[in-house]
Design a protein around this motif. Structure first.
Motif, PDB file in Angstrom:
ATOM      1  N   ALA A  60       0.745  -1.157  -0.046  1.00 21.06           N
ATOM      2  CA  ALA A  60      -0.005  -0.080  -0.039  1.00 21.06           C
ATOM      3  C   ALA A  60       0.815   1.178  -0.041  1.00 21.06           C
ATOM      4  N   GLU A  61       0.577   2.271  -0.646  1.00 23.49           N
ATOM      5  CA  GLU A  61       1.273   3.227  -0.677  1.00 23.49           C
ATOM      6  C   GLU A  61       0.336   4.476  -0.025  1.00 23.49           C
ATOM      7  N   THR A  62       0.997   5.046   0.701  1.00 23.00           N
ATOM      8  CA  THR A  62       0.362   6.281   1.775  1.00 23.00           C
ATOM      9  C   THR A  62       1.180   7.559   1.896  1.00 23.00           C
ATOM     10  N   ASN A  63       0.660   8.762   2.366  1.00 22.09           N
ATOM     11  CA  ASN A  63       1.534   9.655   2.442  1.00 22.09           C
ATOM     12  C   ASN A  63       2.188   9.822   4.022  1.00 22.09           C
ATOM     13  N   LEU A  64       2.117   8.727   4.825  1.00 23.08           N
ATOM     14  CA  LEU A  64       2.386   8.518   6.136  1.00 23.08           C
ATOM     15  C   LEU A  64       4.003   8.361   6.036  1.00 23.08           C
TER      16      LEU A  64
END
Length: 97
Positions: A60-64
């Motif tokens: 998964a890609e997140t901006n975290l």
């Protein structure tokens, strides 16, 4: 691996499903508490009788940031009803890629 053809038909009794594959026929049902008649194993019981280990790869890609991403992914798994249902019955290996 061969080709598998499965035919399922909902019966007019509780939650029973008449299932056929090849020359074999069996009933899938739910317990009485689940509005079934308990005439056969439920779908999860059939699945678990055939599985010895589950390996899940998650990307998964997140901006975290890295710590936040890891925490988020573990909370997603914890809230997953499939994981929560199966985790006590069969080993599940989670691979975060």
């Amino acid at each position: 691996m061969g080709k598998y053809i499965i035919s399922s038909k909902l019966r007019k009794v509780g939650a029973q499903v008449d299932t056929k594959t090849g020359i074999h026929q069996f009933i899938v049902d739910e317990p009485i508490a689940g509005h079934g008649t308990d005439a056969g194993p439920n779908p999860v019981q059939y699945l678990l009788s055939a599985v010895t280990k589950i390996v899940v790869q998650i990307h998964a890609e997140t901006n975290l940031d890295e710590a936040g991403h890891k925490s988020f992914m573990h909370s997603v798994v914890k809230d997953c009803t499939v994981h929560e249902t199966l985790k006590h019955a069969v080993p599940i290996e989670l691979q975060f890629i």
